[in-house]
Design an enzyme around this catalytic site. Structure first.
Site, PDB file in Angstrom:
ATOM      1  N   ASP A  71       0.832  -1.196   0.000  1.00 43.43           N
ATOM      2  CA  ASP A  71       0.000   0.000   0.000  1.00 43.43           C
ATOM      3  C   ASP A  71       0.874   1.257   0.000  1.00 43.43           C
ATOM      4  OD1 ASP A  71      -2.296   1.533   0.146  1.00 43.43           O
ATOM      5  OD2 ASP A  71      -3.070   0.592   1.973  1.00 43.43           O
TER       6      ASP A  71
ATOM      7  N   ASP B 286     -11.140   1.780  -3.068  1.00 47.48           N
ATOM      8  CA  ASP B 286     -11.716   1.504  -1.748  1.00 47.48           C
ATOM      9  C   ASP B 286     -13.241   1.551  -1.795  1.00 47.48           C
ATOM     10  OD1 ASP B 286      -9.299   1.147  -0.590  1.00 47.48           O
ATOM     11  OD2 ASP B 286      -9.226   3.068   0.459  1.00 47.48           O
TER      12      ASP B 286
END
Ligand code: DGJ
Length: 700
Positions: free
Chosen positions: A449, A514
């Protein structure tokens, strides 16, 4: 590689995989890219050389100036220059000319030299025979004693068919990635700059260009993409001469690139593909390229990801329970997201301390590793290696390890700062931590990430080091992968903010967004799929009430969305009803039945009414296909429209079955491919927020 035909007639005709490049290549002259586009089998460079001749235009230079590889200032070509360099204000008027050309079946190298400034430029062109995608890049070398300040170098200045003035660009935001935008280019410039220090949400370094009437399956079109995960600039210039000229390259910060004698700078690769049959073939060529050259397709295990179930509220018992439930519904990989390490009880602390949190997991994470193994699940683990919370042991020990500009306040973003990967000690530390945990816990998959922009990428000496930072990132991932054979790495950056071909040269899939709202997700997937195939795009079933949009959807709709992608789920499975878990399990089984097709087939965008969004995946032999139709709003007419399938063999008969949602399971019998594409299939009357999935199989 042999010396080319250029030696004999000063022209190069280079064709492979359905793509044709024609160039002038006279030693000691500028190189002109005469034609770049779909192969025209009977044409050669000599045709284009003569066809490109123009007469003197009143008000213009006596001899019309042709484009060249870098449209350098010395040439006088009227587009912005593709090369900007100088030696403290001197040597700024370059004009590189050919020294040598080398050509093999699928690649071409052109060495040019600029005598006035003493700079050499080497252009490489590789055409992938499987997809026809052209990859090109330029390497600039300083041949003089004094330092060369390089401010801009495009990978290539590409002449574009002047009728391709319709631009499709991809802009977005966190949880709203890859929104497609249409612009018609008028005289002047279209410029997209990204200064976020990562590929970014805001402007993706890729464009489609088409004619005013180009459709999915007709008309001229070109796609361009810069494979770089840092700062970028893409431009298309519509010149007074009537020409269109396009450039793409790395956006360099002030003073970032100074080359000493003998030093080189290599641009990121630019990828190009052309079509004379609309936008659809561009997408399919790029998908073939990604699958063939960057992320070879392997069976992609169905994911369970812990993030939205637990966020930072971890406990061994919760994870065991979630793992059991995930295995029951058919997950094949369990990814433990953020929050398992150091003092990471929320996002303000602990980032960078890559040791298992002993308050939460006093016996380590071995218990989870063993449990997952007993359930037949692979273990995936989240890292954000490039970042550190100031409230962390790592930062307290090494405050000098972060990127910073001397005397300038850091920009606050998610309570974290970027580490300086250009330092060997930083990379050494990260390598040791990640590799030892990965081996110790039997980790098969890393979710890598990266959750903030990098506005002030100053290195140890205070200079901008954004370019070196990205190269160091690529190098670190490669080193880790070499040390852990078989390791699969996902590229995530606050969702889909790092989904370019540069990072995908080193990683295996991207986290698309997301936002797992099944209504919003189809548009994000559709946008992203202009460059990336479905197998590379993480697509997860979310919770009933989406955490981002707060909208609620039933399980059929949520699961129907995720079947077309690299399927996964990301919700608290203990909060889902038994009935919904059964539906989820059926959806996963359906995905597994058609996974090979979805992950290897040709992707088609369907032309539909506005309230419906349709895509399909068709096997290369056109004997097997699946189509997904998202009905997003009420049908405006009493009867829903018919849907026209695409990509089928018109002469083949297909048996059609409606396979999702289950209540609509039914066989329709067999129909001619031509009728299914030209006349279409009547859709059933459904509520909005329904994903309909059809399976078509060749009947003979
Ligand atoms: C951003 C990612 O996009 C999410 O999936 C999750 O991993 C969080 N970071 C964790 O901090």
């Amino acid at each position: 590689m042999s010396k080319t035909q250029a030696d004999r007639d000063g022209l190069i005709t280079f064709r492979a995989g359905g793509t044709l490049l024609c160039l002038t290549a006279q030693v000691s002259e500028r190189v002109q890219l005469l034609y770049a586009g779909p192969d025209l089998p009977s044409a050669s460079a000599a045709d284009f050389e003569r066809l490109s001749t123009r007469e003197h235009a009143p008000g213009g230079p006596q001899n019309p100036i042709a484009n060249s590889l870098l449209n350098a200032i010395g040439t006088g070509y009227p587009s912005p220059p593709g090369l900007l360099a100088h030696r403290t204000g001197q040597d700024w008027v370059g004009d590189p000319c050919l020294v040598e050309a080398k050509q093999s079946e699928t690649s071409l190298t052109l060495m040019t030299h600029d005598a006035a400034c003493n700079i050499s430029a080497e252009h490489t062109f590789d055409i992938d025979p499987g997809s026809g995608v052209l990859r090109c890049a330029c390497r600039i070398t300083n041949q003089a004693d004094s330092p060369l300040a390089l401010e801009w170098c495009a990978a290539l200045c590409v002449p574009i068919n002047p009728s391709l003035t319709n631009i499709t660009s991809f802009a977005g935001k966190w949880a709203g990635e890859f929104q497609t935008e249409q612009t018609t280019l008028v005289r002047g410039s279209f410029v997209q700059e990204n200064r976020s220090g990562r590929t970014g949400h805001a402007s993706y370094p890729g464009l489609y260009l088409g004619e005013s009437n180009t459709t999915e399956n007709s008309g001229q079109a070109v796609a361009r993409h810069l494979g770089w995960s840092g700062n970028t600039r893409l431009r298309v210039d519509h010149l007074a001469t009537g020409e269109l000229s396009a450039q793409a390259g790395e956006l360099l910060l002030p003073g970032e690139m100074t080359l000493q004698r003998g030093e080189s700078y290599a641009t990121p690769p630019l990828y190009l593909t052309w079509s004379d049959q609309g936008y659809g073939p561009l997408t399919r060529s790029l998908h073939r390229y990604v699958r063939g050259q960057l992320c070879p397709v392997a069976p992609r295990p169905v994911h369970y990801n812990s993030w939205e179930a637990v966020y930072f509220d971890h406990s061994p018992a919760r994870l065991m329970e979630l793992a059991n439930r995930a295995a029951e519904v058919g997950a094949e990989r369990f990814v433990l997201d953020d929050g398992w390490f150091g003092a990471r009880r929320n996002d303000t602390a602990g980032l960078g301390d890559w040791t298992v949190c002993d308050n939460v997991y006093p016996d380590g994470l071995e218990f989870l590793s063993e449990h997952l193994q007993s359930l037949g699940l692979e273990f995936g683990l989240w890292f954000e290696p490039e970042m550190v919370n100031p409230d962390s042991d790592l930062y307290r020990a090494h405050p000098d390890w972060v990127l910073q500009a001397p005397g300038v306040e850091q920009i606050a973003s998610r309570h974290q700062l970027p580490l300086d990967l250009t330092r060997d000690d930083v990379c050494e530390h990260l390598f040791e931590r990640i590799v030892s945990l990965t081996k110790q816990l039997n980790i098969a998959y890393i979710k890598w990430d990266m959750n903030r922009d990098i506005q002030h990428p100053g290195g140890e000496a205070g200079h901008a080091v954004m370019h070196q930072q990205i190269l160091a990132l690529y190098g670190l991932i490669e080193r880790i992968k070499a040390a852990v054979p078989g390791l699969v790495v996902e590229s995530c950056a606050s969702g889909g903010a790092r989904a370019d071909y540069g990072i995908l040269t080193h990683t295996d899939r991207v986290w698309t967004s997301d936002n797992n709202d099944a209504r919003a997700h189809h548009a994000i997937m559709r946008g992203t799929a202009h460059f990336l195939p479905l197998d590379v795009l993480g697509n997860h079933v979310g919770p009933q009430k989406c955490h981002i949009t707060r909208r609620q959807f039933d399980m059929e709709f949520r699961a129907g969305a995720a079947i077309f992608g690299h399927m996964g789920m990301e919700m608290d499975l203990t909060q889902e009803s038994a009935q919904d878990r059964a539906i989820l399990s059926d959806a996963i089984a359906l995905h597994k039945r058609h996974r090979t097709l979805i992950h290897t087939g040709d992707y088609h965008r369907l032309s539909t009414h506005k309230h419906i969004c349709g895509i399909g995946v068709v096997a290369s032999d056109r004997r097997d296909a699946v189509f997904q139709l998202a009905v997003l709003d009420p049908h405006p007419t009493m009867h829903p429209p018919r849907i026209n399938f695409a990509g089928l063999d018109p002469d083949q008969r297909y048996e059609i079955q409606s396979i999702w949602p289950q209540a609509l399971d039914k066989s329709f019998g067999t129909f001619a491919g031509s009728a299914l594409m030209q006349y279409g299939l009547q859709l059933p009357i459904t509520n909005p927020d329904t994903y309909l999935i059809y399976h078509l199989k060749a009947a003979t």
